[in-house]
Design a protein around this motif. Structure first.
Motif, PDB file in Angstrom:
ATOM      1  N   ARG A  97     -57.288  45.863 -15.448  1.00 54.10           N
ATOM      2  CA  ARG A  97     -56.094  45.984 -14.611  1.00 54.10           C
ATOM      3  C   ARG A  97     -54.799  45.856 -15.413  1.00 54.10           C
ATOM      4  O   ARG A  97     -53.754  46.329 -14.983  1.00 54.10           O
ATOM      5  N   PHE A  98     -54.862  45.206 -16.562  1.00 50.82           N
ATOM      6  CA  PHE A  98     -53.638  44.918 -17.300  1.00 50.82           C
ATOM      7  C   PHE A  98     -53.475  45.795 -18.539  1.00 50.82           C
ATOM      8  O   PHE A  98     -52.599  45.569 -19.364  1.00 50.82           O
ATOM      9  N   ASP A  99     -54.321  46.822 -18.659  1.00 50.40           N
ATOM     10  CA  ASP A  99     -54.238  47.725 -19.807  1.00 50.40           C
ATOM     11  C   ASP A  99     -53.208  48.809 -19.555  1.00 50.40           C
ATOM     12  O   ASP A  99     -53.081  49.321 -18.447  1.00 50.40           O
ATOM     13  N   ASP A 100     -52.525  49.186 -20.616  1.00 48.32           N
ATOM     14  CA  ASP A 100     -51.538  50.254 -20.515  1.00 48.32           C
ATOM     15  C   ASP A 100     -52.206  51.591 -20.222  1.00 48.32           C
ATOM     16  O   ASP A 100     -51.649  52.448 -19.537  1.00 48.32           O
ATOM     17  N   THR A 101     -53.426  51.800 -20.710  1.00 45.39           N
ATOM     18  CA  THR A 101     -54.114  53.089 -20.562  1.00 45.39           C
ATOM     19  C   THR A 101     -55.292  53.041 -19.590  1.00 45.39           C
ATOM     20  O   THR A 101     -55.961  54.048 -19.385  1.00 45.39           O
ATOM     21  N   ILE A 102     -55.595  51.904 -19.003  1.00 42.98           N
ATOM     22  CA  ILE A 102     -56.770  51.701 -18.129  1.00 42.98           C
ATOM     23  C   ILE A 102     -58.053  52.084 -18.873  1.00 42.98           C
ATOM     24  O   ILE A 102     -58.578  53.195 -18.740  1.00 42.98           O
ATOM     25  N   LEU A 103     -58.552  51.185 -19.661  1.00 36.34           N
ATOM     26  CA  LEU A 103     -59.782  51.435 -20.405  1.00 36.34           C
ATOM     27  C   LEU A 103     -60.948  51.694 -19.453  1.00 36.34           C
ATOM     28  O   LEU A 103     -61.046  51.082 -18.390  1.00 36.34           O
ATOM     29  N   ASP A 104     -61.827  52.601 -19.846  1.00 30.50           N
ATOM     30  CA  ASP A 104     -63.008  52.912 -19.052  1.00 30.50           C
ATOM     31  C   ASP A 104     -64.030  51.789 -19.218  1.00 30.50           C
ATOM     32  O   ASP A 104     -64.502  51.535 -20.331  1.00 30.50           O
ATOM     33  N   ILE A 105     -64.350  51.111 -18.122  1.00 31.02           N
ATOM     34  CA  ILE A 105     -65.308  50.004 -18.202  1.00 31.02           C
ATOM     35  C   ILE A 105     -66.587  50.320 -17.424  1.00 31.02           C
ATOM     36  O   ILE A 105     -67.319  49.421 -17.026  1.00 31.02           O
ATOM     37  N   GLN A 106     -66.853  51.609 -17.203  1.00 28.37           N
ATOM     38  CA  GLN A 106     -68.089  51.978 -16.508  1.00 28.37           C
ATOM     39  C   GLN A 106     -69.317  51.743 -17.380  1.00 28.37           C
ATOM     40  O   GLN A 106     -70.419  51.568 -16.862  1.00 28.37           O
ATOM     41  N   LYS A 107     -69.138  51.750 -18.711  1.00 23.74           N
ATOM     42  CA  LYS A 107     -70.223  51.434 -19.638  1.00 23.74           C
ATOM     43  C   LYS A 107     -69.836  50.185 -20.422  1.00 23.74           C
ATOM     44  O   LYS A 107     -68.877  50.210 -21.185  1.00 23.74           O
ATOM     45  N   VAL A 108     -70.596  49.106 -20.227  1.00 22.74           N
ATOM     46  CA  VAL A 108     -70.240  47.820 -20.827  1.00 22.74           C
ATOM     47  C   VAL A 108     -71.436  47.253 -21.590  1.00 22.74           C
ATOM     48  O   VAL A 108     -72.537  47.167 -21.033  1.00 22.74           O
ATOM     49  N   PRO A 109     -71.255  46.875 -22.865  1.00 24.82           N
ATOM     50  CA  PRO A 109     -72.340  46.224 -23.602  1.00 24.82           C
ATOM     51  C   PRO A 109     -72.489  44.772 -23.172  1.00 24.82           C
ATOM     52  O   PRO A 109     -71.495  44.080 -22.919  1.00 24.82           O
ATOM     53  N   LEU A 110     -73.727  44.311 -23.059  1.00 22.95           N
ATOM     54  CA  LEU A 110     -73.971  42.924 -22.696  1.00 22.95           C
ATOM     55  C   LEU A 110     -73.755  42.006 -23.897  1.00 22.95           C
ATOM     56  O   LEU A 110     -73.758  42.437 -25.049  1.00 22.95           O
ATOM     57  N   SER A 111     -73.589  40.729 -23.607  1.00 25.37           N
ATOM     58  CA  SER A 111     -73.317  39.759 -24.667  1.00 25.37           C
ATOM     59  C   SER A 111     -74.553  39.474 -25.513  1.00 25.37           C
ATOM     60  O   SER A 111     -74.437  38.992 -26.642  1.00 25.37           O
ATOM     61  N   LEU A 112     -75.737  39.749 -24.968  1.00 18.04           N
ATOM     62  CA  LEU A 112     -76.982  39.501 -25.707  1.00 18.04           C
ATOM     63  C   LEU A 112     -77.678  40.831 -26.008  1.00 18.04           C
ATOM     64  O   LEU A 112     -77.722  41.716 -25.165  1.00 18.04           O
ATOM     65  N   THR A 113     -78.234  40.953 -27.205  1.00 18.07           N
ATOM     66  CA  THR A 113     -78.973  42.161 -27.557  1.00 18.07           C
ATOM     67  C   THR A 113     -80.412  42.062 -27.039  1.00 18.07           C
ATOM     68  O   THR A 113     -80.885  40.998 -26.626  1.00 18.07           O
ATOM     69  N   ARG A 114     -81.098  43.188 -27.091  1.00 19.81           N
ATOM     70  CA  ARG A 114     -82.488  43.235 -26.635  1.00 19.81           C
ATOM     71  C   ARG A 114     -83.350  42.274 -27.451  1.00 19.81           C
ATOM     72  O   ARG A 114     -84.198  41.567 -26.895  1.00 19.81           O
ATOM     73  N   GLN A 115     -83.130  42.241 -28.761  1.00 20.35           N
ATOM     74  CA  GLN A 115     -83.966  41.404 -29.615  1.00 20.35           C
ATOM     75  C   GLN A 115     -83.754  39.924 -29.330  1.00 20.35           C
ATOM     76  O   GLN A 115     -84.710  39.133 -29.333  1.00 20.35           O
ATOM     77  N   VAL A 116     -82.511  39.539 -29.073  1.00 17.26           N
ATOM     78  CA  VAL A 116     -82.231  38.137 -28.757  1.00 17.26           C
ATOM     79  C   VAL A 116     -82.965  37.731 -27.483  1.00 17.26           C
ATOM     80  O   VAL A 116     -83.545  36.645 -27.393  1.00 17.26           O
ATOM     81  N   ILE A 117     -82.947  38.606 -26.492  1.00 16.65           N
ATOM     82  CA  ILE A 117     -83.634  38.302 -25.231  1.00 16.65           C
ATOM     83  C   ILE A 117     -85.137  38.197 -25.439  1.00 16.65           C
ATOM     84  O   ILE A 117     -85.796  37.294 -24.904  1.00 16.65           O
ATOM     85  N   LEU A 118     -85.696  39.121 -26.232  1.00 16.31           N
ATOM     86  CA  LEU A 118     -87.143  39.061 -26.506  1.00 16.31           C
ATOM     87  C   LEU A 118     -87.504  37.799 -27.284  1.00 16.31           C
ATOM     88  O   LEU A 118     -88.567  37.204 -27.055  1.00 16.31           O
ATOM     89  N   ASN A 119     -86.631  37.396 -28.201  1.00 19.28           N
ATOM     90  CA  ASN A 119     -86.886  36.164 -28.969  1.00 19.28           C
ATOM     91  C   ASN A 119     -86.831  34.933 -28.072  1.00 19.28           C
ATOM     92  O   ASN A 119     -87.456  33.912 -28.380  1.00 19.28           O
ATOM     93  N   ARG A 120     -86.091  35.026 -26.970  1.00 15.68           N
ATOM     94  CA  ARG A 120     -85.939  33.887 -26.053  1.00 15.68           C
ATOM     95  C   ARG A 120     -86.494  34.250 -24.671  1.00 15.68           C
ATOM     96  O   ARG A 120     -85.970  33.871 -23.645  1.00 15.68           O
ATOM     97  N   LYS A 121     -87.583  34.998 -24.687  1.00 13.32           N
ATOM     98  CA  LYS A 121     -88.145  35.489 -23.424  1.00 13.32           C
ATOM     99  C   LYS A 121     -88.584  34.362 -22.490  1.00 13.32           C
ATOM    100  O   LYS A 121     -88.594  34.537 -21.268  1.00 13.32           O
ATOM    101  N   GLY A 122     -88.949  33.231 -23.060  1.00 14.54           N
ATOM    102  CA  GLY A 122     -89.322  32.105 -22.216  1.00 14.54           C
ATOM    103  C   GLY A 122     -88.174  31.620 -21.359  1.00 14.54           C
ATOM    104  O   GLY A 122     -88.371  31.012 -20.312  1.00 14.54           O
ATOM    105  N   GLU A 123     -86.961  31.902 -21.804  1.00 14.83           N
ATOM    106  CA  GLU A 123     -85.773  31.486 -21.059  1.00 14.83           C
ATOM    107  C   GLU A 123     -85.261  32.593 -20.146  1.00 14.83           C
ATOM    108  O   GLU A 123     -84.868  32.340 -19.000  1.00 14.83           O
ATOM    109  N   TYR A 124     -85.274  33.856 -20.642  1.00 14.02           N
ATOM    110  CA  TYR A 124     -84.620  34.950 -19.927  1.00 14.02           C
ATOM    111  C   TYR A 124     -85.571  35.838 -19.106  1.00 14.02           C
ATOM    112  O   TYR A 124     -85.128  36.498 -18.167  1.00 14.02           O
ATOM    113  N   LEU A 125     -86.844  35.877 -19.467  1.00 15.07           N
ATOM    114  CA  LEU A 125     -87.761  36.811 -18.817  1.00 15.07           C
ATOM    115  C   LEU A 125     -88.819  36.066 -18.022  1.00 15.07           C
ATOM    116  O   LEU A 125     -89.487  35.174 -18.536  1.00 15.07           O
ATOM    117  N   SER A 126     -88.950  36.454 -16.753  1.00 12.56           N
ATOM    118  CA  SER A 126     -90.014  35.928 -15.901  1.00 12.56           C
ATOM    119  C   SER A 126     -90.987  37.063 -15.630  1.00 12.56           C
ATOM    120  O   SER A 126     -90.622  38.066 -15.009  1.00 12.56           O
TER     121      SER A 126
END
Length: 520
Positions: free
Chosen positions: A254-283
């Protein structure tokens, strides 16, 4: 917008004030205008005017600035040129004090507007002095116009109008099964329907990228079916095995001069990090993500709302201000960003928290909550409050329903929403709605079926309406059949109905005969 005639140093002055609600949600890119309602002045040769505001500037040269213009409409029949003094300003919450103003003088051509391309810095309004400029999220724009007058005016007139930018927040749970088996760029898509009358469908897709520079980066792509829905804020929250938020990503354009496109957003965690911590993130190898989307939905209010003639200036001042909350508390914007009760109920169901009863089909059990079943269905309420076996066993057998039907039924009970409805699923859910006395579910399904009725499906819908004694639905289908009798009577569905329910076929043909004879 306010249109007033005021006494000021012997001149007749016309004041136009424009209230723009939810201003920070303006979707306009550079060169795009937000235009006020039209206003006119009898004393200025009945000319017709508008204010035009460019939230992100008129041209590339105006980068970082808001542009503001006074524009004379070409539809009025007044003289071609008018010499006019005017002042453009942005006001404080009292509707009187100017936070920023510029005064100009021009001869007006009806084909052109005049104003200030670099009227005010965008970051002043949206960031540095947001509390002053956007009281309760509303920007107040004023234009004063006047010509020299010999006689001092002792009375004033006033007119007001308002523009509101629409906001809609849509939250949902996106689950990705078999996460470890997900292939690069393979999209897992969920569709969610807006609760508003627009019927906008939100498609949420999750996938990961295998490029060397972005290896394992997970992308969430949000695509609305309605082009008027512009994504302005997005929050993506990871849930752990217990259903608690453990990490999130958040973007706000909302506060960008050009209105950045945010329809595609990268998550804070990568696939490998989630797989390494699957006991926490995956049921059971399932990733759960809460998506909270806030959209601008265009202008949902645009009107002149008040006109006052020949009132004292003191009375005019009282009508120009925004009703203030204590300490400038922006309740409207905060409420628009809050989750609804249905959002929270849906999350509780999705996360299977505190379930106390199950619905059992022939092959699967669905955990749910007695309170929700009792609140939404009088039949379930009778089962669970009277001395029946379901009350004592904490289990309700639904052997006549398919697994997908039960899944959609429960989702509706918690969210009041039907997702990905198709002809066959609507038929089955109508049956469930009738059996368990869920009237809204019946109405939604019958409405969908009517909207998608064709000559090939008319026989099936006629049988459904007759079986469930739905007279309104049956009459609609009968009218449709008799209007398209050649196609319906020659269809495979009608031949099948002759074999399965000849009595219903005879009644329909008799109805055709009665109508031809002028009966009802």
């Amino acid at each position: 917008m306010d249109n007033s005639v005021v006494m000021n140093n012997g001149r007749k002055e016309y004041t136009i004030t424009w209230f723009i609600e939810n201003y920070s949600y303006c979707w306009h890119k550079k060169g795009e205008y937000l235009t006020s309602p039209k206003f006119t002045f009898d004393s200025l040769e009945s000319t017709v005017w508008t204010l035009q505001l460019c939230p992100r500037g008129s041209f590339i040269a105006n980068k970082g600035n808001i542009s503001l213009y006074l524009n004379r409409s070409v539809v009025d029949k007044s003289p071609g040129y008018i010499r006019q003094m005017y002042e453009l300003a942005v006001l404080a919450a009292d509707g009187q004090s100017a936070l920023h103003s510029i005064q100009c003088e021009y001869k007006w051509n009806p084909l052109f507007g005049y104003g200030v391309p670099e009227f005010l810095r965008i970051d002043e309004v949206l960031l540095r002095q947001k509390a002053n400029y956007l009281h309760q999220g509303t920007l107040i724009v004023r234009c004063r116009m006047w010509k020299d007058e010999e006689k001092i005016m002792k009375v004033a007139a006033h007119c007001s109008a308002r523009t509101r930018i629409g906001i809609e927040k849509i939250s949902f749970l996106h689950k990705v099964e078999n996460f470890s088996g997900l292939k690069p760029n393979e999209k897992k898509t969920l569709q969610v329907q807006s609760h508003s009358k627009t019927g906008c469908i939100i498609s949420s897709s999750l996938y990961f990228i295998d490029a060397w520079s972005l290896e394992g980066t997970i992308i969430v792509e949000i695509v609305p079916s309605d082009k008027n829905y512009i994504l302005r804020k997005l929050k993506l929250s990871f849930l752990d095995r217990s259903g608690n938020v453990v990490d999130f990503s958040e973007v706000d354009n909302r506060f960008d001069d050009t209105i950045l496109d945010i329809q595609k957003v990268p998550l804070s965690l990568t696939r490998q990090v989630i797989l390494n911590r699957k006991g926490e993130y995956l049921s059971n190898d399932e990733l759960s993500l809460i998506c909270e989307c806030t959209f601008s939905t265009g202008v949902d209010l645009q009107k002149i709302e008040e006109i006052q003639h020949e009132l004292p200036i003191a009375a005019l001042k009282q009508s120009c201000s925004i009703p203030a909350n204590k300490d400038g508390y922006n309740a409207a914007e905060k409420l628009s960003a809050c989750r609804s009760a249905l959002d929270d109920l849906k999350t509780i169901y999705s996360n299977q928290r505190l379930t106390d009863i199950e619905l059992k089909t022939k092959t699967k059990s669905f955990l749910t909550h007695k309170l929700v079943l009792c609140a939404r269905s009088s039949v379930f309420n009778a089962m669970l409050t009277n001395d029946m076996k379901e009350k004592n066993t904490d289990c309700i057998q639904v052997d006549d329903l398919e697994n997908d039907t039960v899944q959609q039924l429960l989702l509706f009970l918690y969210s009041d929403n039907l997702e990905n409805l198709q002809w066959e699923s609507a038929i089955k859910l109508y049956y469930a709605g009738d059996k368990y006395a869920i009237e809204k579910l019946k109405v939604l399904c019958s409405s969908f079926l009517i909207d998608n009725l064709s000559t090939s499906t008319a026989s099936e819908l006629l049988l459904l309406a007759d079986t469930h004694n739905d007279t309104d639905l049956k009459k609609f289908v009968e009218d449709f059949i008799l209007e398209h009798e050649d196609d319906v009577f020659g269809s495979e569905g009608w031949e099948k109905l002759i074999d399965t329910n000849p009595q219903l076929v005879i009644k329909t043909m008799h109805l055709k005969y009665k109508r031809k004879r002028g009966g009802k």
